[in-house]
Scaffold this motif. Structure first.
Motif, short mmCIF file in Angstrom:
data_model
loop_
_atom_site.label_atom_id
_atom_site.label_comp_id
_atom_site.label_asym_id
_atom_site.label_seq_id
_atom_site.Cartn_x
_atom_site.Cartn_y
_atom_site.Cartn_z
N ARG A 147 0.83 -1.21 0.00
CA ARG A 147 0.00 0.00 0.00
C ARG A 147 0.86 1.26 0.00
O ARG A 147 0.57 2.23 -0.69
N ALA A 192 2.32 1.72 -3.41
CA ALA A 192 1.29 2.17 -4.36
C ALA A 192 0.95 3.64 -4.14
O ALA A 192 0.75 4.41 -5.08
N ARG A 193 0.92 4.04 -2.87
CA ARG A 193 0.59 5.42 -2.53
C ARG A 193 1.66 6.37 -3.08
O ARG A 193 1.36 7.39 -3.68
N GLU A 237 3.75 5.70 -5.50
CA GLU A 237 3.70 5.64 -6.97
C GLU A 237 2.55 6.48 -7.51
O GLU A 237 2.71 7.21 -8.50
N ALA A 238 1.40 6.39 -6.85
CA ALA A 238 0.23 7.14 -7.31
C ALA A 238 0.52 8.64 -7.32
O ALA A 238 0.16 9.35 -8.26
N ARG A 239 1.20 9.08 -6.31
CA ARG A 239 1.48 10.52 -6.21
C ARG A 239 2.56 10.95 -7.20
O ARG A 239 2.47 12.02 -7.81
N ARG A 299 3.09 9.50 -10.10
CA ARG A 299 2.44 9.46 -11.42
C ARG A 299 1.49 10.65 -11.58
O ARG A 299 1.38 11.20 -12.67
N ALA A 300 0.82 11.01 -10.51
CA ALA A 300 -0.10 12.15 -10.58
C ALA A 300 0.66 13.40 -11.03
O ALA A 300 0.17 14.19 -11.83
N TRP A 351 1.41 13.11 -14.75
CA TRP A 351 0.24 13.21 -15.61
C TRP A 351 -0.54 14.51 -15.41
O TRP A 351 -1.63 14.68 -15.96
N GLY A 352 -0.03 15.38 -14.59
CA GLY A 352 -0.73 16.64 -14.35
C GLY A 352 -2.01 16.47 -13.54
O GLY A 352 -2.97 17.21 -13.71
N LEU A 353 -2.03 15.47 -12.68
CA LEU A 353 -3.24 15.22 -11.89
C LEU A 353 -3.06 15.55 -10.42
O LEU A 353 -3.88 15.18 -9.58
N ASP A 398 -3.51 18.12 -8.67
CA ASP A 398 -4.59 18.85 -8.01
C ASP A 398 -5.82 17.98 -7.75
O ASP A 398 -6.72 18.38 -7.00
N ALA A 399 -5.88 16.84 -8.40
CA ALA A 399 -7.01 15.94 -8.16
C ALA A 399 -6.77 15.02 -6.97
O ALA A 399 -7.66 14.30 -6.53
N LEU A 400 -5.55 15.05 -6.43
CA LEU A 400 -5.25 14.21 -5.27
C LEU A 400 -6.05 14.66 -4.05
O LEU A 400 -6.37 15.84 -3.92
N ALA A 401 -6.35 13.71 -3.19
CA ALA A 401 -7.16 14.02 -2.03
C ALA A 401 -6.41 14.90 -1.04
O ALA A 401 -6.99 15.75 -0.38
#
Lengths: 257, 187
Positions: free
Chosen positions: B155, B158-159, B161-163, B165-166, B169-171, B173-176
């Motif tokens: 976990r 993954a957390r 990695e998710a950040r 990648r965000a 990918w320019g995402l 601001d969509a993170l919680a």
């Protein structure tokens, strides 16, 4: 009033598409349901839903400056609205993943439940967008350690984007005792209950070959019954329409530079 | 000859293993059965096939002569004709049953060696009821999800990695949670 679910798994072959259509058909008994093939790179929902020959698909809505209205890619089948995605490489190449937000926002205005059949791997922006846009994820898992491991990863991605968990759907199950013993850990790791336990079934393959959703092809099969149970367990919480529309409209998914 | 000690409860030359597996299941015998096909007797082959039993359920197999283990043992024993079977009861399961490579699905001997679907189903049911049997899916899943360190590591990775990648990918601001709180990610 709409709630958007990403049907995700983190692994191919777990039966996401079968599950998305089966849950969709079951939920359609009470709700207006729209199922979208958001796996724009490896679309296959069209084959499951008898839409292999249609002209207009999600790909046509994701091009820059789409000429067609969203409604042109929406097909009424088996009591629900289905938005298939094309399979051509050209269609994928020309698609702008971030446009999915606009499509989802528009679809959300006219449906109660949006099911986004999501890509298996999380290796691209287009693959992660359904999870970003959804309210909750339904994690489809085969009861194996690699599948659980990948499912945990997807769930963690979703959590990072504030997407809640609706629960786990165990699919292609041959040993129900395996699932029973992990059920109590489900809430802890997948932020939701075990929605259903769908047995491995030859009817699934037969349905796919017939180009029909499982619930249309073999409604009396044990697998179909399990999906209906899962749909009942899934407590749809359709949010306020204005709030939802606003959320999609303001979702921060910038256009590429 | 006993390969793992224990008390001999049954010894016979039989056409197939059905009766012995049935007896073990009914009596919930923990121990093992040795199986020696007739052709092995004629060929003077060394060793016997051993089926480990837990509460009457076959859980593991190996061949003392050829060294084959698990499912391969069953393939070796799956020859037509009579065989000599001996059933032994022990206070505790034989040790080789603990080795994952020796494990077999509980219904497999009835399916492969006896071709008796009813016996296979009864064996699988008993395995589920008696909490024994194949240490594959159920045990592996349970072991996995109760291994907090392993799950937490997946976990956490993954957390992170998710950040990452965000950001790619320019995402972001969509993170919680804002990126600034990333300090906690690798705690």
């Amino acid at each position: 009033m709409v709630e958007a679910f990403a049907v995700a798994s983190g692994k191919g072959g777990t039966g996401k598409t079968t599950s998305a259509l089966a849950l969709g058909m079951a939920l359609a008994e009470e709700h207006d349901v729209t199922v979208v093939d958001a796996d724009t790179g490896m679309a296959n929902l069209l084959f499951h839903a008898g839409l292999a020959d249609v002209d207009t698909t999600l790909h046509d809505l994701l091009v820059e400056d789409p000429a067609l209205p969203v409604g042109d890619a929406v097909y009424e089948r088996h009591g629900m609205s289905v938005v298939p995605c094309g399979t051509s490489l050209a269609g994928f190449r020309d698609a702008h993943p971030e446009r999915l937000r606009h499509v989802v926002a528009e679809l959300a205005a006219t449906t109660d439940v949006l099911l986004l059949d999501s890509p298996a791997a999380l290796g691209s922006k287009s693959a992660v967008l359904p999870i970003v846009l959804a309210d909750r994820t339904i994690t489809v898992l085969q009861p194996t350690v690699p599948a659980l491991s990948d499912g945990l990863k997807v769930r963690e991605y979703a959590r990072s984007y504030g997407t809640e968990g609706a629960g786990v759907l165990f699919n292609r199950v041959t040993d129900e005792s395996a699932v029973e013993r992990v059920a109590e850990s489900s809430d802890r790791y997948f932020d939701g209950p075990v929605l259903g336990v769908v047995p491995e079934s030859g009817a699934v393959r037969a349905a796919r070959e017939a180009g029909k959703p499982l619930l249309a092809h073999a409604p009396d099969s044990p697998a179909a019954a399990a999906y209906r149970d899962a749909a009942r367990t899934l407590d749809v919480d359709a949010g306020d329409a204005d709030v939802v529309a606003d959320r999609f409209a303001s979702a921060v998914v910038p256009d590429p530079p | 000859m006993t390969v793992h000690g224990g008390r001999l409860v049954h010894s016979r030359v039989v056409a197939d293993l059905g009766d012995v597996l049935d007896l073990a299941l009914e009596e919930a015998i923990t121990g093992y059965a040795t199986v020696e096909p007739q052709d092995a007797l004629l060929l003077d082959a060394e060793g016997v096939g051993v089926l480990a039993l837990e509460a009457g359920v076959p859980v593991a197999a190996r061949h003392t002569g050829t060294g084959r283990v698990g499912r391969e043992t069953l393939a070796e024993l799956s020859v037509p004709g009579p065989c000599r079977v001996e059933l032994y009861e022990r206070d505790r399961p034989v040790q080789f049953a603990d080795d994952p490579s020796n494990r077999i699905p509980p219904g497999l001997p009835a399916d492969r060696l006896v071709r008796d679907a009813d016996l296979a189903n009864r064996t699988r049911s008993a395995a589920a009821e008696r909490g024994t049997g194949e240490r594959t899916d159920a045990d592996a899943l349970e072991a996995f999800l109760t291994d907090d360190d392993r799950v937490d590591a997946i976990r956490r990775e993954a957390r992170t990695e998710a950040r990452q990648r965000a950001a790619e990918w320019g995402l972001t601001d969509a993170l919680a949670e804002p990126v600034d709180s990333d300090v906690a990610v690798d705690e």
